[in-house]
Design an enzyme around this catalytic site. Structure first.
Site, PDB file in Angstrom:
ATOM      1  N   CYS A 135      46.888  16.856  84.330  1.00  0.00           N
ATOM      2  CA  CYS A 135      45.887  17.922  84.206  1.00  0.00           C
ATOM      3  C   CYS A 135      44.930  17.621  83.068  1.00  0.00           C
ATOM      4  O   CYS A 135      45.258  17.835  81.891  1.00  0.00           O
ATOM      5  CB  CYS A 135      46.565  19.276  83.992  1.00  0.00           C
ATOM      6  N   CYS A 138      43.924  20.707  81.061  1.00  0.00           N
ATOM      7  CA  CYS A 138      44.977  21.170  80.151  1.00  0.00           C
ATOM      8  C   CYS A 138      45.052  20.298  78.900  1.00  0.00           C
ATOM      9  O   CYS A 138      45.172  20.802  77.775  1.00  0.00           O
ATOM     10  CB  CYS A 138      46.335  21.146  80.842  1.00  0.00           C
ATOM     11  N   ASP A 139      45.016  18.981  79.080  1.00  0.00           N
ATOM     12  CA  ASP A 139      45.379  18.061  77.997  1.00  0.00           C
ATOM     13  C   ASP A 139      44.256  17.160  77.509  1.00  0.00           C
ATOM     14  O   ASP A 139      44.431  16.416  76.540  1.00  0.00           O
ATOM     15  CB  ASP A 139      46.545  17.171  78.456  1.00  0.00           C
TER      16      ASP A 139
END
Length: 308
Positions: A135, A138-139
């Site tokens: 992701c 997300c990261d």
């Protein structure tokens, strides 16, 4: 003897926990089963920067533990267990947990999520959350001004690469064929981004690391040659698999297996069965969106129960 329940929730991610919070506040006495991965996909990430209300970020496990605690405090019963059989042919719905316990549910909320597809390399598991991610949204923040690779050649991979290009100094795309499978618009965007380089006819033979984090990948070319590429992170974008199989004999799913819901609601084609989170969302796949859909599912279930 089967246990009777007004609201049964399957799945312990942000969608399931939020559904439990709302269902508990509505005095529906919900029972939630967390499955094999309590907390869902967020427990495989480290610090989450984009969930509202946490200006300094929050650890994924901590966020899920807090959601779970809130649901329990409000009256939800949270249990460990996985669905091994389901019969949605009539209401109450018959759900079997771990092959032994049976539940008869007047409403069912499916929040089983979607699992990212991985390459199946041992090193992938070793460095998951330590340089291996599925992701970028997300990261990606943790790789600002660093060098990363995106594995995949479809629309998702192109979207991930384009997003990361705005953060990272260099983004490689590892593509096993000599063409991208993405839409023409996405291809133009990727090929027109200066700090994205596509490595054609290449597959990831191994993810390399120093025991603490990713240091690179070993690539295998179509001609059989091998090479090593130094990296700070690897993002896998080869698709997601919705965890809907056990319910798909009754609820309608699309070609990829995502549960189809009616309009902006969480209603499925089976009256009294609702779906929330990534199991019905092939587009956004974000925790805040999953939580919002969990809220909708609980409100829809409450309205359905009151109509009986």
């Amino acid at each position: 003897m089967a246990t009777k329940v007004d609201c049964l929730i399957i799945g312990g991610g942000p969608a399931g926990y939020t559904a439990a919070i709302y269902a508990a506040r509505a005095n529906m006495a919900p029972i939630l089963f967390e499955g094999i991965q309590p907390g869902g996909q967020l427990t495989t990430t480290t610090e989450i920067e984009n969930f509202p209300g946490f200006p300094q970020g929050i650890d994924g496990n901590q966020l899920m533990a807090s959601m779970r605690e809130q649901a329990v405090r409000l009256g939800a019963e949270v249990k460990t267990g996985s669905v091994t059989a389901a019969d949605l042919s009539g209401r109450p719905f018959r759900i079997t947990i771990d092959g032994t316990e049976e539940y008869l549910a007047n409403t069912l909320i499916i929040a089983t999520g979607a699992s990212a597809k991985y390459l199946g390399l041992p090193s992938e598991d070793k460095y998951r959350g330590a340089g291996v991610s599925a992701c970028a949204t997300c990261d990606g923040f943790f790789y600002r001004k660093k060098t990363v690779a995106v594995v995949g050649g479809g629309d998702t991979a192109c979207e991930e690469a384009t997003y990361l290009a705005g953060l990272c100094s260099k983004v490689y795309m590892i593509v096993r064929r000599d063409v991208l499978r993405a839409s023409e618009a996405m291809q133009k965007r990727v090929l027109g981004t200066p700090n994205i380089e596509v490595l054609w006819n290449s597959t990831t033979d191994e993810i390399l690391g120093d025991g603490f984090g990713v240091t690179g990948v070993r690539l295998k070319r179509k001609d059989g040659s091998m090479s090593e590429l130094p990296l700070d992170g690897v993002f896998l974008a080869i698709g997601h698999h919705p965890n809907s199989e056990i319910f798909s004999p009754w609820v309608k799913v699309d070609a990829q297996g995502y549960i189809i819901t009616e309009g902006k609601s969480s209603r499925t084609n089976v009256e009294g069965v609702f779906a929330a989170g990534d199991v019905q969302d092939p587009v956004y796949r974000q925790a805040v969106n999953a939580a919002a859909s969990g809220c909708r599912a609980a409100l829809d279930a409450e309205k359905f129960l009151k109509s009986l």
